[in-house]
Design a protein around this motif. Structure first.
Motif, PDB file in Angstrom:
ATOM      1  N   ASN A 284      39.818  27.657  26.755  1.00  0.00           N
ATOM      2  CA  ASN A 284      38.658  28.169  27.481  1.00  0.00           C
ATOM      3  C   ASN A 284      38.252  27.174  28.571  1.00  0.00           C
ATOM      4  O   ASN A 284      37.075  26.913  28.805  1.00  0.00           O
ATOM      5  N   ARG A 285      39.233  26.624  29.251  1.00  0.00           N
ATOM      6  CA  ARG A 285      38.958  25.585  30.240  1.00  0.00           C
ATOM      7  C   ARG A 285      38.314  26.145  31.501  1.00  0.00           C
ATOM      8  O   ARG A 285      37.503  25.482  32.143  1.00  0.00           O
TER       9      ARG A 285
ATOM     10  N   ALA B 241      32.643  39.512  37.318  1.00  0.00           N
ATOM     11  CA  ALA B 241      33.384  40.764  37.488  1.00  0.00           C
ATOM     12  C   ALA B 241      34.696  40.522  38.215  1.00  0.00           C
ATOM     13  O   ALA B 241      35.728  41.123  37.879  1.00  0.00           O
ATOM     14  N   ASP B 242      34.676  39.625  39.205  1.00  0.00           N
ATOM     15  CA  ASP B 242      35.901  39.316  39.940  1.00  0.00           C
ATOM     16  C   ASP B 242      36.956  38.684  39.035  1.00  0.00           C
ATOM     17  O   ASP B 242      38.145  38.991  39.140  1.00  0.00           O
ATOM     18  N   VAL B 243      36.525  37.805  38.130  1.00  0.00           N
ATOM     19  CA  VAL B 243      37.462  37.163  37.213  1.00  0.00           C
ATOM     20  C   VAL B 243      38.091  38.199  36.290  1.00  0.00           C
ATOM     21  O   VAL B 243      39.303  38.173  36.019  1.00  0.00           O
ATOM     22  N   VAL B 244      37.289  39.134  35.799  1.00  0.00           N
ATOM     23  CA  VAL B 244      37.813  40.189  34.928  1.00  0.00           C
ATOM     24  C   VAL B 244      38.822  41.049  35.677  1.00  0.00           C
ATOM     25  O   VAL B 244      39.887  41.395  35.146  1.00  0.00           O
ATOM     26  N   MET B 245      38.513  41.381  36.925  1.00  0.00           N
ATOM     27  CA  MET B 245      39.423  42.211  37.711  1.00  0.00           C
ATOM     28  C   MET B 245      40.729  41.468  37.993  1.00  0.00           C
ATOM     29  O   MET B 245      41.802  42.072  37.983  1.00  0.00           O
ATOM     30  N   ASP B 246      40.640  40.176  38.235  1.00  0.00           N
ATOM     31  CA  ASP B 246      41.861  39.386  38.432  1.00  0.00           C
ATOM     32  C   ASP B 246      42.742  39.420  37.179  1.00  0.00           C
ATOM     33  O   ASP B 246      43.974  39.508  37.274  1.00  0.00           O
ATOM     34  N   TYR B 247      42.107  39.355  36.026  1.00  0.00           N
ATOM     35  CA  TYR B 247      42.866  39.362  34.778  1.00  0.00           C
ATOM     36  C   TYR B 247      43.506  40.729  34.520  1.00  0.00           C
ATOM     37  O   TYR B 247      44.679  40.804  34.119  1.00  0.00           O
ATOM     38  N   LEU B 248      42.747  41.792  34.753  1.00  0.00           N
ATOM     39  CA  LEU B 248      43.259  43.130  34.472  1.00  0.00           C
ATOM     40  C   LEU B 248      44.297  43.588  35.491  1.00  0.00           C
ATOM     41  O   LEU B 248      45.104  44.478  35.206  1.00  0.00           O
TER      42      LEU B 248
ATOM     43  N   VAL C 250      38.113  34.632  29.888  1.00  0.00           N
ATOM     44  CA  VAL C 250      38.283  36.085  29.912  1.00  0.00           C
ATOM     45  C   VAL C 250      39.564  36.471  29.173  1.00  0.00           C
ATOM     46  O   VAL C 250      39.579  37.420  28.374  1.00  0.00           O
ATOM     47  N   ARG C 251      40.632  35.736  29.416  1.00  0.00           N
ATOM     48  CA  ARG C 251      41.894  36.013  28.718  1.00  0.00           C
ATOM     49  C   ARG C 251      41.728  35.844  27.212  1.00  0.00           C
ATOM     50  O   ARG C 251      42.220  36.672  26.432  1.00  0.00           O
TER      51      ARG C 251
END
Length: 433
Positions: free
Chosen positions: A208-209, A242-249, A215-216
């Protein structure tokens, strides 16, 4: 020759991390007020010393966080320490909140906040000011969600997971995770030290760094461990969270594993352009099962753009889904506060779709006539046409006056700047020093 000893440095200010100790209380309107002056809210500018004020704010934020967490626990949420398997709070960990009966839920809402906020906090400007504790935190959101149904024939309440994309800095001295603001206000050996030195080995939590790692971890470890395989997932993403989640998905392998489980996505204040995404099936999901609420001075719920964007507004609309006004013009952190009812009503409408939320679809034909008042509706939004035009036909930038620096070399400019500083020094009164 003089030598300054460590013992001679000024001590770092220390404040208690509880409301009463700081001189505040929660009144009948759920607002935090001064005990001595009940008409006043939190006073950040306690002194002229910046470090003193920063330390007080750090303590105040921690006190507010404790108040919010106690209320979330009273609503049936429990704190889970990541990585899973962490046995004591003294080990490096990132806390999240999850419904105590999460394993029994058929519908689960995952909320990812902004990357600079404490767990459970939406906006301190509302929490410790006009609005109150519940309104300025996720307590109001959780209370509303707990009144909803999980499906057209399922009267059970949904499960909730509050992720923590902000508190990813581990403090061994305080034995708690901190957000960036809290790390800047954390105790130091003296009031003049430069701040916390953040290193990967000492101040980061395994797996969780970063916000992307967190998110992952939530999707790949927490979801399988606490949520049954046939439960529907709904996502609320705030700002850069939200941007981080979208990058992951937006990755074929990830989306191929999750697309059958995620039923909808509410984006509030995100800035991830859909035309920069790579996964076509995820882009189709955004078009069919996502909605965005953005900063706008228009009334809450005003349709600003369809899935293909709106070239007649300066508002960012390249989300790849219908875009609505969030009823908030200035602060992304206040979007969910202003748009809470609209966003959560939409989630409930998705869950209550006949035959189940998997069959929900955004309206196919979205007609949007929105345009900024100062922006002509006939303007050409395609700037690439200008870039490909001959040079003599491209628009030029004119400031309307001659550049005052034109013809002045760097050396001459430095000399003029030095002379100006000398004039200012001569005007300073000795009493002001």
């Amino acid at each position: 020759m003089f030598r300054r000893l460590w013992s001679g440095l000024p001590e770092d200010p220390d404040f208690p991390s509880d409301l009463k100790g700081l001189g505040y209380f929660v009144n009948e309107k759920d607002e935090i007020r001064s005990i001595e002056e009940p008409d006043n809210y939190f006073n950040f500018f306690l002194t002229r010393n910046a470090r003193h004020n920063e330390r007080q704010r750090c303590a105040m934020n921690e006190a507010c966080e404790k108040e919010v967490h106690s209320r979330l626990e009273a609503l049936g949420l429990k704190k889970v320490l990541l990585p899973l398997g962490t046995t004591t709070s003294s080990e490096p960990h990132v806390p999240i909140f999850a419904s105590a009966d999460l394993t029994t839920k058929s519908r689960v809402i995952l909320i990812f906040g902004e990357t600079f906020q404490d767990l459970g906090i939406l906006a301190h400007r509302v929490l410790s000011g006009p609005g109150g504790v519940n309104r300025g935190s996720l307590v109001s959101v959780v209370r509303t969600l707990q009144k909803q149904k999980s499906g057209p024939e399922d009267d059970s309440t949904p499960g909730i997971i509050l992720a923590n994309t902000g508190q990813l800095i581990w403090s061994p001295e305080l034995r708690r995770a901190l957000c960036q603001v809290a790390a800047e206000g954390a105790p130091m050996p003296s009031a003049v030290h430069g701040g916390m030195l953040i290193t990967d080995g000492k101040n980061r939590v395994p797996e969780n760094r970063t916000a992307k790692d967190h998110v992952r971890y939530v999707f790949e470890k927490v979801v399988p461990a606490y949520i049954r395989a046939n439960a529907a997932l709904e996502i609320i993403g705030l700002g850069d969270g939200a941007d981080v989640v979208m990058d992951y998905l937006d990755w074929g392998v990830t989306w191929g594993r999750l697309q059958g489980r995620i039923r909808c996505f509410a984006i509030l204040g995100g800035f991830k352009p859909v035309d920069e995404m790579q996964c076509d099936s995820f882009k189709m999901f955004l078009r069919e099962k996502a909605c965005a609420w953005v900063l706008a001075s228009d009334p809450l719920g005003t349709l600003i753009s369809g899935p293909d964007g709106n070239p007649h507004t300066t508002t960012f609309t390249r989300h790849g889904c219908p875009v609505y006004s969030g009823g908030e013009a200035c602060y992304i952190e206040c979007l969910l506060i202003k748009a809470r009812v609209a966003v959560l009503d939409w989630l409930q409408a998705v869950a209550l779709t006949p035959k189940g939320s998997a069959h929900y679809m955004n309206p196919v034909d979205v007609e949007c006539t929105y345009a900024d008042e100062k922006l002509p509706a006939s303007m050409d939004p395609d700037w690439s046409k200008w870039q490909s035009a001959p040079l003599d036909q491209q628009p030029s930038i004119d400031f309307g006056e001659e550049d005052p620096r034109a013809g002045i070399s760097d050396d001459e400019d430095d000399k003029k700047g030095a002379k100006k500083l000398e004039e200012v020094d001569d005007d300073v009164d000795d009493d002001d020093m």
